[in-house]
Design a protein around this motif. Sequence first.
Motif, PDB file in Angstrom:
ATOM      1  N   LYS B 160       0.835  -1.207   0.000  1.00 31.29           N
ATOM      2  CA  LYS B 160       0.000   0.000   0.000  1.00 31.29           C
ATOM      3  C   LYS B 160       0.868   1.254   0.000  1.00 31.29           C
ATOM      4  N   VAL B 161       1.965   1.177   0.733  1.00 38.23           N
ATOM      5  CA  VAL B 161       2.858   2.335   0.791  1.00 38.23           C
ATOM      6  C   VAL B 161       3.411   2.626  -0.595  1.00 38.23           C
ATOM      7  N   SER B 162       3.834   1.593  -1.263  1.00 43.22           N
ATOM      8  CA  SER B 162       4.420   1.805  -2.590  1.00 43.22           C
ATOM      9  C   SER B 162       3.380   2.368  -3.559  1.00 43.22           C
ATOM     10  N   LYS B 163       2.152   1.937  -3.363  1.00 41.95           N
ATOM     11  CA  LYS B 163       1.062   2.476  -4.184  1.00 41.95           C
ATOM     12  C   LYS B 163       0.945   3.993  -3.990  1.00 41.95           C
ATOM     13  N   LEU B 164       0.959   4.388  -2.692  1.00 38.37           N
ATOM     14  CA  LEU B 164       0.827   5.805  -2.370  1.00 38.37           C
ATOM     15  C   LEU B 164       2.033   6.585  -2.864  1.00 38.37           C
ATOM     16  N   VAL B 165       3.211   5.947  -2.784  1.00 40.39           N
ATOM     17  CA  VAL B 165       4.422   6.621  -3.272  1.00 40.39           C
ATOM     18  C   VAL B 165       4.313   6.854  -4.762  1.00 40.39           C
ATOM     19  N   GLU B 166       3.736   5.868  -5.446  1.00 37.47           N
ATOM     20  CA  GLU B 166       3.534   6.025  -6.893  1.00 37.47           C
ATOM     21  C   GLU B 166       2.657   7.243  -7.191  1.00 37.47           C
ATOM     22  N   MET B 167       1.699   7.473  -6.264  1.00 38.40           N
ATOM     23  CA  MET B 167       0.804   8.624  -6.454  1.00 38.40           C
ATOM     24  C   MET B 167       1.524   9.937  -6.187  1.00 38.40           C
ATOM     25  N   GLY B 168       2.720   9.877  -5.610  1.00 37.83           N
ATOM     26  CA  GLY B 168       3.501  11.085  -5.426  1.00 37.83           C
ATOM     27  C   GLY B 168       3.658  11.528  -3.965  1.00 37.83           C
ATOM     28  N   PHE B 169       3.234  10.672  -3.040  1.00 36.92           N
ATOM     29  CA  PHE B 169       3.418  11.033  -1.629  1.00 36.92           C
ATOM     30  C   PHE B 169       4.754  10.492  -1.132  1.00 36.92           C
ATOM     31  N   PRO B 170       5.394  11.219  -0.227  1.00 36.83           N
ATOM     32  CA  PRO B 170       6.643  10.713   0.337  1.00 36.83           C
ATOM     33  C   PRO B 170       6.409   9.401   1.113  1.00 36.83           C
ATOM     34  N   GLU B 171       7.374   8.511   1.061  1.00 42.97           N
ATOM     35  CA  GLU B 171       7.166   7.164   1.598  1.00 42.97           C
ATOM     36  C   GLU B 171       6.905   7.178   3.102  1.00 42.97           C
ATOM     37  N   GLU B 172       7.715   7.973   3.833  1.00 40.79           N
ATOM     38  CA  GLU B 172       7.587   7.989   5.299  1.00 40.79           C
ATOM     39  C   GLU B 172       6.199   8.468   5.720  1.00 40.79           C
ATOM     40  N   LEU B 173       5.791   9.529   5.041  1.00 42.47           N
ATOM     41  CA  LEU B 173       4.478  10.103   5.372  1.00 42.47           C
ATOM     42  C   LEU B 173       3.379   9.092   5.063  1.00 42.47           C
ATOM     43  N   ALA B 174       3.480   8.478   3.900  1.00 38.70           N
ATOM     44  CA  ALA B 174       2.470   7.511   3.496  1.00 38.70           C
ATOM     45  C   ALA B 174       2.387   6.366   4.519  1.00 38.70           C
TER      46      ALA B 174
END
Lengths: 341, 195
Positions: B160-174
């Motif tokens: 899920k984190v990687s999905k959100l990172v793909e959307m452009g959010f920073p990994e830690e925050l996601a």
Amino acid sequence: MGYDAMANEASVPAAISRDFGKKKKVNRSAKLKQCKLDARREQWLSQVKNKGCMDGSTGTMTTSPSHPKMSLPSPGQGVLGSRPRKMLPRVEMEPEGLGLQDSGLDSPVQSPTPSGNMQRKDCSSTSGSSGSSVGSCSRSVSDAEEDRQEEEKGEDKGGLDDWEAVADALSAVGNHTRTNSDSLKTVVDSRMYRIHHSDTRLVVGATRPDANRTIPRAWKPDDAARPQCLPNLSKQLSFPVNIERHFATSGWHRQAIISAPSSCPICVEDFDLTDSSFLPCSCGFRICLFCHKKILEEGDGRCPGCRKKYDRVACMENSVTGTGLSLPRRITRSCSMNSRS
Amino acid sequence: MLDTTRVQKELVECNRDTAISGVSIDLHDGANLTHLCGSISGPLGTPYEGGTFIIDIQLPSDYPFEPPKMQFITRVWHPNISSQNGAICLDILKDQWSPALTLKTALLSLQALLSAPAPDDPQDAVVAQQYLRDYQKFVGTARHWTDTFAKIATVGIDEKVSKLVEMGFPEELARSVLEAVKGDENAALEKLCSG
């Protein structure tokens, strides 16, 4: 007491007070006053002429019945604290006679300096000068306050100018206590406001300290000596004061009411009058009549708070006995009215 | 009829201090107040530490005069909780229920039950026997079950984190946001978008 100190201070603020006095004289109905003053002066002068210098002392003696009201209070009533306030309005009430006999001058505010006063000093007493010096002193202390009051009193007391000085002489001594009482008054007012608009628990908390306080109490609306300049609070007072007395007379109920919840913990409905006086269990856990009935009839008949079996007979008696109910009922009604308003 | 006023009040009351109490209640489906979903965090210092246990709550129509029906959805290895169906053996959920208790207090009681098992009055006889005879083994099994079943939200969180990172959010925050919403992807996305 503070008598000497005030006499010393008097020299500086006297000038200021003089200015104030003149300004007012211009502003007020000067003509009428001047007329009166002249008449009085002639009267007084003729007295002096008739009786001579020897009789000058009797001249001041005639004023003596009124003197104590101004000069005596300074040393004596400072101790009593609360009395100067009671005296004050009385002095204000009899403006002219006293003032003119006392100073016998065109401009009574200037009384310490001019010749008329010197004569009196020669003859007998120092009370006149001391009284007025105290007056000017106090004027400097409470100028603003007094001025404001004068504005409110309006023009109908035109001859009051000089008498403010005399009144100040009294208030100077009790000045401290007076300002205290003023602030106390405002405190009380704000309390009344809170009583109207918030929880009655505040009432209990707020009204209690008054009884224990040593500071003189604030004016009551029905007080005979209450200054007219104070706003009329009787209407606002009537309601909370009743509550206050109510609470004062029933300390036990106050405890009971405060600790009681305002709504049923089972169904979270607000308690009505009957519910709030309903104590089904000795553990003190209160519930509404509906929930109680439900627990008795459909549930296990145990108190939700302590799990003890409800004593059905006792419950019925509790809810029926009327003796203890009348007072808390009235209180809770007022409580709920306040909390809902 | 269910006393909806009280239930609604309880929900608000319970979810007010979730961070401190470690228990929360959510609606199971839509506006149905009779079917709720509670969650409790495993007590610290126990084999259940770190797990989040989901409890199914059914409110009888007589609630609060009748106790709520509670059952673990998350599988738990505990002497007083069925390892098969999650049924709970706790007196306040049965004969010792009182209308003065609430869903929150009941969940807190369950949390206390997790940290203080009562093997003498078991729901699951196998677990109770193990608890009494071989405590270490019990602790090991319980921890394993916690890791396996009570941390589902963290399983696949990387995905899920990687999905959100793909959307452009920073990994830690996601990751932190995902953890905050217990792995709910959509809630995390909403939170990230709202700032």
